[in-house]
Design an enzyme around this catalytic site. Structure first.
Site, PDB file in Angstrom:
ATOM      1  N   ILE A 130       7.829 -10.165   8.090  1.00 30.62           N
ATOM      2  CA  ILE A 130       7.879  -8.606   7.917  1.00 30.62           C
ATOM      3  C   ILE A 130       6.625  -8.624   6.871  1.00 30.62           C
ATOM      4  O   ILE A 130       7.005  -8.213   5.773  1.00 30.62           O
ATOM      5  CB  ILE A 130       9.274  -7.921   7.116  1.00 30.62           C
ATOM      6  CG1 ILE A 130      10.393  -8.541   8.022  1.00 30.62           C
ATOM      7  CG2 ILE A 130       8.964  -6.488   7.200  1.00 30.62           C
ATOM      8  CD1 ILE A 130      10.194  -8.148   9.346  1.00 30.62           C
TER       9      ILE A 130
ATOM     10  N   ARG B 186       2.008 -10.666   1.253  1.00 32.95           N
ATOM     11  CA  ARG B 186       2.909 -10.392   2.780  1.00 32.95           C
ATOM     12  C   ARG B 186       3.053 -11.515   3.150  1.00 32.95           C
ATOM     13  O   ARG B 186       2.579 -12.712   3.178  1.00 32.95           O
ATOM     14  CB  ARG B 186       1.621  -9.983   3.567  1.00 32.95           C
ATOM     15  CG  ARG B 186       0.853  -8.815   3.442  1.00 32.95           C
ATOM     16  CD  ARG B 186      -0.440  -8.614   2.572  1.00 32.95           C
ATOM     17  NE  ARG B 186      -1.612  -8.274   3.101  1.00 32.95           N
ATOM     18  CZ  ARG B 186      -2.838  -8.304   2.726  1.00 32.95           C
ATOM     19  NH1 ARG B 186      -2.990  -8.829   1.449  1.00 32.95           N
ATOM     20  NH2 ARG B 186      -3.717  -7.808   3.292  1.00 32.95           N
TER      21      ARG B 186
ATOM     22  N   HIS C 199       2.460   3.714   8.316  1.00 39.89           N
ATOM     23  CA  HIS C 199       1.601   3.993   9.466  1.00 39.89           C
ATOM     24  C   HIS C 199       2.005   4.576  10.509  1.00 39.89           C
ATOM     25  O   HIS C 199       3.145   4.693  11.048  1.00 39.89           O
ATOM     26  CB  HIS C 199       1.494   2.296   9.822  1.00 39.89           C
ATOM     27  CG  HIS C 199       0.697   1.477   8.702  1.00 39.89           C
ATOM     28  ND1 HIS C 199      -0.503   1.382   8.500  1.00 39.89           N
ATOM     29  CD2 HIS C 199       1.097   0.691   7.785  1.00 39.89           C
ATOM     30  CE1 HIS C 199      -0.993   0.744   7.205  1.00 39.89           C
ATOM     31  NE2 HIS C 199       0.522   0.166   6.899  1.00 39.89           N
TER      32      HIS C 199
ATOM     33  N   SER D 125       0.685  -1.278  -0.134  1.00 45.45           N
ATOM     34  CA  SER D 125       0.050   0.000   0.075  1.00 45.45           C
ATOM     35  C   SER D 125       0.839   1.301  -0.061  1.00 45.45           C
ATOM     36  O   SER D 125       0.353   2.395  -0.202  1.00 45.45           O
ATOM     37  CB  SER D 125      -0.900   0.140   1.014  1.00 45.45           C
ATOM     38  OG  SER D 125      -1.845  -1.271   1.254  1.00 45.45           O
TER      39      SER D 125
ATOM     40  N   VAL E 214      19.521 -18.324  -3.307  1.00 47.50           N
ATOM     41  CA  VAL E 214      20.186 -19.005  -2.276  1.00 47.50           C
ATOM     42  C   VAL E 214      19.383 -20.353  -2.336  1.00 47.50           C
ATOM     43  O   VAL E 214      18.137 -20.105  -2.307  1.00 47.50           O
ATOM     44  CB  VAL E 214      20.154 -18.323  -1.047  1.00 47.50           C
ATOM     45  CG1 VAL E 214      20.673 -19.321   0.175  1.00 47.50           C
ATOM     46  CG2 VAL E 214      20.948 -17.108  -0.959  1.00 47.50           C
TER      47      VAL E 214
ATOM     48  N   CYS F  73       8.533   9.842 -21.701  1.00 43.85           N
ATOM     49  CA  CYS F  73       7.133   9.281 -21.268  1.00 43.85           C
ATOM     50  C   CYS F  73       6.245  10.480 -21.099  1.00 43.85           C
ATOM     51  O   CYS F  73       6.318  11.426 -20.083  1.00 43.85           O
ATOM     52  CB  CYS F  73       7.479   8.494 -19.805  1.00 43.85           C
ATOM     53  SG  CYS F  73       5.843   8.318 -18.935  1.00 43.85           S
TER      54      CYS F  73
ATOM     55  N   CYS G 158      -1.183   5.633 -19.891  1.00 45.93           N
ATOM     56  CA  CYS G 158      -1.042   4.710 -21.266  1.00 45.93           C
ATOM     57  C   CYS G 158      -0.257   3.372 -20.671  1.00 45.93           C
ATOM     58  O   CYS G 158      -0.294   2.329 -21.815  1.00 45.93           O
ATOM     59  CB  CYS G 158      -0.339   5.530 -22.384  1.00 45.93           C
ATOM     60  SG  CYS G 158       1.213   5.591 -22.662  1.00 45.93           S
TER      61      CYS G 158
END
Lengths: 427, 481
Positions: free
Chosen positions: B335, B310, B49, B45, B172, B399, B436
């Site tokens: 995490i 997550r 926080h 997101s 790894v 762009c 676009c």
């Protein structure tokens, strides 16, 4: 600050035709601003033929069609700045632009003609679920890679959407050695021109699946396949109709959106039906002295009509300036009666959507698109109870732009409070 | 033999790398993808926080508060976009009111400043587009938004400039304890290190369980999002949350630091650690749930959708530090949210522990600041003119949607840990991130990648690996059929 009479934003077919037309009116101070390094716009990558049947009664390729106008622009000595991106247009018609040669600069214009063209709807706008691998291109991006760079974006292709660019690319990819497996179209009819369906799909045996869409995308790094499904009357996939297609490339030809980010900044009112500016018969927008033409105004299927429309915008822009300068009597903009044109039954939109009977030319051409496929029907134009036009049509389809010519004298008796309605009447 | 090997170049791994580069040590980051910020850090997101959600006393609470407090200074030091736009947790009916009070209390216990409960009337003055059901909200003025790529790339570049080595496309496979550290095997060879930082996102449990008998278990929890055009970016000003539930913080509606509108995420627990595909159901859920708190979201202006995973650990908290049976192995596991907010704090916390364990000395030449890619649009008129006169490439817009010049793209390619693919460019400088979605700029960016010698046409990729973009020249395939 540099000053110009007419500043044209975009050197594609619309901008070029507008410039030529303005110059033909005797205007000397015209400037074309083009973001690419060449004039010609999207025509430069449209190497197929079929352009110019109406304008030149010839079948030209896109670059050839553009070259005709570029040549005129050169001959008339109209200045152009290429590699120049317009960043802002103010309602006062101050144009801010940037280029490697000129740096950041501003121009005061007396009139601005918007001719920025359109962009393709990307995958994201369709919200197609699935992974986000490489190999999903809009048809126009693939067209640029193949036709300008000479590079193949894939070998096994599925095309979603039957817009003209998608159809043209089905043929192009086939000719260049790729396998086009299927073209899927969400609607029960094609969004492209009939001639393209015949010449680009049928001639190459490429199946067109109407009422179908992509419901899943497979492959984490490069596309490995898509799932197609049939859709119901409201466009929802029907469970159980899913079919898997192995492919490394998905081309999207699912609609074009006029590029009006600059128009918004200039305070130009947009029509939600076209995503382009609201204009009157002179192609003037809601911001005085700012005109619009070509695909930034509404999406066209034939460049010939873009040129015709843009020539009108160029001519009117010069008339507008002359009116301001007091050199001409046409300068009545902003005064007099304004009649609204509204889409009636079966019609999606009209351009223009405002008419000024007192200052229009002898005739005005209304361009419009229909909502669905209609056979053996009539196109009618009414003002209140009065019928201004009624014309028999064998077939109308959403993929082909229609037009209706209205005589100025027919509008003389229309009252200011009456709206003009364009409709399809089925027999 | 390295002093430290960090597994994973996500935001946590890069934060640890950057903080460790304050010390004299041989540090290497091993990343399986071709770039930093390619896993969980890439699709979230982008919220900093305030810190009222986590259980008081938990690592999440501690790291979140400290991370969020330090984000502003870090953004200045490392030159990445961050904005303190405030957040609102909206409750929609009387019954939820208790939940709001509990959240306020919890936030105060965690030490979050400036929290207050606002009633509908005041809320509507702040956010006129809140839904009809919005009754009251917890307002956290310290809530913020950050660009996850901007933050991660800034940390990585700064670490790199301070001597940390990055090895990409190096996955790894196994970790073994050795007499004086650890041995890691990868398809690119064997690596040895005195200590390991396990910042492997949804794979962190796999690596942990290779060296410790105290097993941990991570569930990949999918979150789907929709991103809207900048024309919708001012639909809300603060980040709008619903009351948190069992599966997380629910579907939020937020502006992004770049001015888009973002809605999501869903929360679906999975087995597959690679399932970053969006689903019809997921996207529809986002549309539906976002309407609970915010009305009239213009979903016709969606420009893309995406999904991220997550790393949810069974214990519902961050696992930071050494398992008792594996000294020298430093977990940075579980995490999930508020991981991005916590990154600055996690970096310092683990770097401190490792420095102590290895008895590292300070690096006297540590350079704490980093300059981001110059944004000509942010310059005054005359300064931008001067820049283009000096460097004409800043006058060529590549762009058009995001207004990105060739100069900026060249910088993104040439700087330390520069972009190697279209997505690499997109994440660094936003070319292709706009409305676009790279339709116009992709061929031009491809040309620049080739011209700059980053790759050639045949090795050009969207995001490394097998994400090829071009398969030869026109008609190449015709003779071969």
């Amino acid at each position: 600050m540099r000053e110009y009479a007419v500043v044209i934003i975009g050197g594609g077919p619309a901008g070029l035709a507008a410039a030529v037309s303005a110059a033909e009116q005797g205007e000397k101070e015209i400037l074309i601003l083009e973001r690419d390094s060449e004039l010609g716009g999207i025509l430069n990558q449209c190497i197929h033929n079929g352009f110019g049947l109406h304008t030149f009664q010839e079948e030209l390729t896109g670059p050839e069609y553009a070259a005709r106008y570029i040549e005129k622009v050169r001959q008339m000595g109209i200045p152009c700045l290429t590699d120049t991106m317009v960043l802002d247009i103010s309602p006062e018609k101050i144009v801010t632009a940037v280029s490697p040669r000129e740096g950041l600069f501003q121009i005061q214009a007396q009139a601005v003609i918007l001719a920025m063209g359109c962009r393709e709807r990307p995958r994201g706008a369709l919200n197609l679920p699935g992974y986000r691998p490489a190999g999903i291109f809009t048809a126009g991006t693939a067209q640029r890679l193949v036709n300008v760079e000479g590079r193949m974006p894939g070998r096994e292709v599925v095309i979603l959407g039957s817009g003209d660019i998608g159809l043209i690319m089905a043929r192009r990819m086939t000719l260049e050695g790729a396998k086009v497996k299927v073209v899927a179209e969400l609607m029960p009819y094609s969004g492209g021109l009939k001639r393209n369906i015949v010449q680009c799909l049928e001639d190459y045996g490429i199946p067109l699946k109407l009422s179908h869409t992509v419901v899943n995308i497979h492959g984490k790094e490069r596309l490995t396949g898509v799932t197609l499904a049939q859709v119901d009357g409201s466009g929802r996939p029907i469970p159980g109709t899913e079919e898997e297609y192995c492919c490394d490339t998905l081309l999207l030809s699912v609609g074009l959106i006029p590029e009006n980010e600059l128009s918004r900044g200039a305070g130009v009112e947009l029509n939600p039906l076209t995503s382009g500016p609201v204009v009157d018969e002179s192609f003037q927008t809601s911001t005085e002295g700012i005109f619009a033409c070509g695909n930034v105004l509404h999406v066209h299927d034939l460049v010939d009509f873009v040129s015709e429309e843009a020539a009108g915008a160029g001519r009117h822009a010069v008339e507008y300036i002359r009116g301001k300068r007091g050199q001409d009597i046409c300068g009545k903009h902003g005064q007099g009666t304004a009649l609204a044109i509204v889409p009636g039954a079966g019609v999606r939109y009209t351009v223009p959507s405002i008419l000024h009977p007192e200052r229009m030319e002898e005739t005005v051409k209304l361009r419009f698109r229909v909502r669905d496929v209609y056979r053996n029907c009539y196109v009618t134009v009414r003002a209140g109870e009065k019928q201004l036009l009624r014309r028999k049509k064998q077939i109308l389809t959403p993929g082909e732009m229609e037009q209706a010519v209205i005589q100025a004298e027919a509008l003389a008796a229309v009252l200011p409070q009456e709206t003009i309605t364009v409709s399809v009447e089925e027999v | 033999m390295y002093d430290v090997i960090i597994i994973g170049a996500g935001v946590s791994g890069c934060a640890v790398a950057r903080e460790l580069s304050r010390y004299r040590a041989d540090i290497c980051v091993l990343e399986r993808e071709e770039d930093v910020c390619c896993g969980t850090s890439k699709a979230n997101s982008g919220i900093v926080h305030a810190g009222f959600d986590a259980e008081p006393g938990s690592m999440k609470a501690k790291m979140n508060l400290e991370g969020s407090r330090r984000m502003k200074a870090l953004a200045e030091e490392l030159d990445f976009p961050f904005q303190q736009n405030g957040s609102l947790v909206v409750c929609t009916d009387g019954e939820q009111r208790d939940g709001l009070e509990r959240l306020l209390e919890r936030g105060q216990k965690n030490g979050v400043e400036g929290l207050e409960i606002l009633e509908r009337e005041e809320l509507l003055r702040m956010e006129p587009n809140l839904s009809e059901q919005a009754a009251a909200a917890l307002y956290a003025p310290t809530g913020g938004i950050v660009c996850p790529f901007g933050l991660t790339i800034a940390l990585a570049e700064n670490a790199c400039e301070n001597g940390v080595e990055f090895r990409f496309r190096t996955q790894v496979d196994t970790i073994e304890k050795t007499e004086n550290g650890f041995r890691l095997t990868t398809p690119q060879g064997t690596f040895q290190a005195r200590t390991i930082v396990n910042a492997a996102g949804v794979y962190a449990d796999v690596f942990h369980n290779m060296v410790s008998r105290k097993k941990i278990h991570i569930t990949p929890r999918k979150g789907e999002y929709q991103l809207l055009d900048k024309t919708a970016g001012r639909h809300v000003h603060s980040t709008i949350f619903t009351l948190p539930g069992r599966m997380g913080k629910g579907v939020l509606v937020t502006p992004t630091v770049h001015g888009n509108l973002l809605t999501g995420p869903t929360a679906t627990d999975l087995e597959d650690r690679e399932a970053t595909d969006t689903t019809r159901t997921g996207l529809d859920t986002v549309t539906e749930k976002s309407a609970v708190t915010v009305k009239n979201i213009p979903y016709r202006q969606v420009i893309t959708s995406f999904a991220g995973l997550r790393a949810h650990e069974d214990g519902d908290d961050f696992i930071l530090g050494q398992p008792s049976d594996a000294p020298g192995f430093f977990d940075c596991a579980g995490i999930e949210s508020p991981g991005l907010s916590s990154a600055p704090a996690i970096g310092s916390y683990l770097a401190g522990q490792i420095a102590e364990y290895l008895e590292l000395e300070r690096n006297p030449s540590f350079q704490p600041t980093r300059k981001g890619i110059l944004d000509p649009a942010a310059l005054e008129f005359s300064k931008r003119q001067e820049l283009i006169q000096r460097e004409p490439a800043y006058g060529r817009i590549i762009c058009r949607c995001e207004g990105v010049s060739e100069g900026e793209i060249l910088d993104a390619l040439r700087r330390p840990l520069g972009a190697k693919s279209l997505d690499g460019v997109k994440r660094r400088i936003r070319a292709g991130m706009g409305r676009c979605q790279a339709g116009f700029c992709a061929p031009k960016v491809m040309e620049l990648l080739v011209r700059e010698g980053v790759c050639d046409w045949d090795t050009l990729t969207k995001a490394g690996g097998d994400s090829w973009l071009i398969c030869g020249k026109n008609k190449d395939a015709i003779g071969k059929r």
